[in-house]
Every structure is written in structure tokens, then in C-alpha cells.
Design a protein around this motif. Structure first.
Motif, mmCIF file in Angstrom:
data_model
loop_
_atom_site.group_PDB
_atom_site.id
_atom_site.type_symbol
_atom_site.label_atom_id
_atom_site.label_comp_id
_atom_site.label_asym_id
_atom_site.label_seq_id
_atom_site.Cartn_x
_atom_site.Cartn_y
_atom_site.Cartn_z
ATOM 1 N N VAL A 1 0.836 -1.206 0.000
ATOM 2 C CA VAL A 1 0.000 0.000 0.000
ATOM 3 C C VAL A 1 0.872 1.258 0.000
ATOM 4 N N ILE A 2 1.954 1.227 0.754
ATOM 5 C CA ILE A 2 2.861 2.383 0.789
ATOM 6 C C ILE A 2 3.526 2.581 -0.566
ATOM 7 N N ILE A 3 3.952 1.505 -1.187
ATOM 8 C CA ILE A 3 4.551 1.611 -2.537
ATOM 9 C C ILE A 3 3.539 2.186 -3.518
ATOM 10 N N LEU A 4 2.301 1.705 -3.470
ATOM 11 C CA LEU A 4 1.252 2.241 -4.355
ATOM 12 C C LEU A 4 0.998 3.723 -4.060
ATOM 13 N N SER A 5 1.030 4.104 -2.790
ATOM 14 C CA SER A 5 0.804 5.502 -2.426
ATOM 15 C C SER A 5 1.916 6.398 -2.954
ATOM 16 N N ILE A 6 3.148 5.904 -2.899
ATOM 17 C CA ILE A 6 4.281 6.689 -3.400
ATOM 18 C C ILE A 6 4.174 6.888 -4.903
ATOM 19 N N ARG A 7 3.779 5.844 -5.608
ATOM 20 C CA ARG A 7 3.698 5.910 -7.079
ATOM 21 C C ARG A 7 2.447 6.614 -7.585
ATOM 22 N N SER A 8 1.466 6.738 -6.734
ATOM 23 C CA SER A 8 0.190 7.306 -7.141
ATOM 24 C C SER A 8 0.262 8.831 -7.208
ATOM 25 N N LEU B 1 -5.148 12.004 -1.834
ATOM 26 C CA LEU B 1 -5.656 11.316 -0.652
ATOM 27 C C LEU B 1 -4.668 10.234 -0.204
ATOM 28 N N LEU B 2 -4.158 9.461 -1.164
ATOM 29 C CA LEU B 2 -3.164 8.420 -0.849
ATOM 30 C C LEU B 2 -1.853 9.036 -0.366
ATOM 31 N N LYS B 3 -1.465 10.152 -0.946
ATOM 32 C CA LYS B 3 -0.239 10.836 -0.495
ATOM 33 C C LYS B 3 -0.371 11.265 0.972
ATOM 34 N N GLY B 4 -1.561 11.696 1.367
ATOM 35 C CA GLY B 4 -1.796 12.087 2.748
ATOM 36 C C GLY B 4 -1.701 10.911 3.712
ATOM 37 N N MET B 5 -2.055 9.729 3.255
ATOM 38 C CA MET B 5 -2.015 8.538 4.107
ATOM 39 C C MET B 5 -0.600 7.990 4.274
ATOM 40 N N LEU B 6 0.317 8.470 3.486
ATOM 41 C CA LEU B 6 1.673 7.914 3.452
ATOM 42 C C LEU B 6 2.406 8.008 4.798
ATOM 43 N N ILE B 7 2.358 9.132 5.452
ATOM 44 C CA ILE B 7 3.092 9.315 6.715
ATOM 45 C C ILE B 7 2.557 8.389 7.814
#
Length: 167
Positions: A32-39, A43-49
């Protein structure tokens, strides 16, 4: 069941939970973190931390459990062979502290979940919504982990209560 069996069962449960925590990291959080980084989804970028923090916490504590629990049980068994009563009392007091700390942390994580939910609905920007959503998942994950630890500890702790009263 005697003390050594109870101690082994409790440690095996901790080791299994450590394995589950690391498995959760490898098969869910890391992808999920890898997908968030590539996305490019804000919204996904906010969930990264928060999800990265949850990953680190699960890896650190799960790894700690895997590395130390078996050794702790062996040490406790060695001490029990030397002085059973003193070992039971020490273990009882240690688990009593753990029981109290799990109660406190469970309340803290539940409160932070509620606060994060409120912040999610109060935030207007997608990044802040993602950050709030990530914190909801992180605190909920910590709540689940501590709840499982506490439920297993209750069984061991009640055994220790009876054992120390009997001696």
C-alpha cells in the motif's frame, strides 16, 4: 496447567502475534505504501506518513517479540527452577504493570481514532483527509494489536494471580 506451561503458551502467543505483525507489514502495508508513493492521488499521499509510521511500529515491535520472547521464557524457567515463589511474584508484578499499561494505551488509541475521525470530517482538502484517514488506520491498527496482547495477557495474569495466592 503449571507455571512453565502457562509461560510457554503466553510466549508462543506473543511470538505468533509478532509473526502476524510482520506478515501484515509485508503483505499489506508495504504494498500500500509503494502504491501511495507511485500514485498521483492526493488522498493516498496524505495517508503515506501515518501508514509508514504503522509499518515501522509493526516491524520494530513484531521483530522485538520474535527475537526476545523465547529467550525471556528460558530465563524465567531458569529463575523458576532456582526460586519458584520469587519468580512467580516477580512475573505477577511485571504482568500487573503490563495489564495497567494495556488499559491506558487501549483508551489512548481509541481516543485518537475518534479524534482522527472528527478531523477527517472537518478537513476540506484531500491531503488532510488522507492524513486523517491514515491516522484512523494507524491508531485502529495499534488498538487491535494492543487489544489482542491484552486479551492474551489476561489469561496469563489471572493464572499468576491464582498461583501467587496459592503459594
Amino acid at each position: 496447567m503449571d507455571f512453565i506451561q502457562q509461560s510457554n503458551n503466553w510466549a508462543k502467543g506473543d511470538i505468533a502475534q509478532g509473526q502476524i505483525m510482520i506478515g501484515f507489514v509485508m503483505f499489506f502495508l508495504f504494498p500500500v505504501i509503494i502504491l501511495s508513493i507511485r500514485s498521483h492521488n492526493v488522498l493516498l499521499k496524505g495517508m503515506l506518513i501515518p501508514l509508514s509510521l504503522l509499518l515501522v511500529l509493526n516491524l520494530a515491535y513484531g521483530g522485538y517479540l520474535l527475537l526476545t520472547r523465547a529467550k525471556n521464557v528460558q530465563e524465567t524457567q531458569r529463575l523458576y527452577d532456582k526460586n519458584a515463589q520469587q519468580t512467580l511474584e516477580k512475573e505477577f508484578h511485571d504482568k500487573e504493570k503490563d495489564d495497567k499499561s494495556y488499559l491506558v494505551f487501549t483508551r489512548i488509541w481509541a481516543s485518537f481514532v475518534i479524534i482522527s475521525v472528527v478531523l477527517y470530517f472537518l478537513s476540506g482538502k484531500d491531503y488532510l483527509k488522507g492524513l486523517s484517514l491514515g491516522f484512523i488506520l494507524m491508531f485502529f491498527g495499534l488498538l487491535v494489536v494492543d487489544t489482542h496482547f491484552h486479551s492474551r495477557l489476561k489469561v496469563y495474569y489471572s493464572f499468576l494471580q491464582k498461583a501467587t495466592l496459592d503459594n
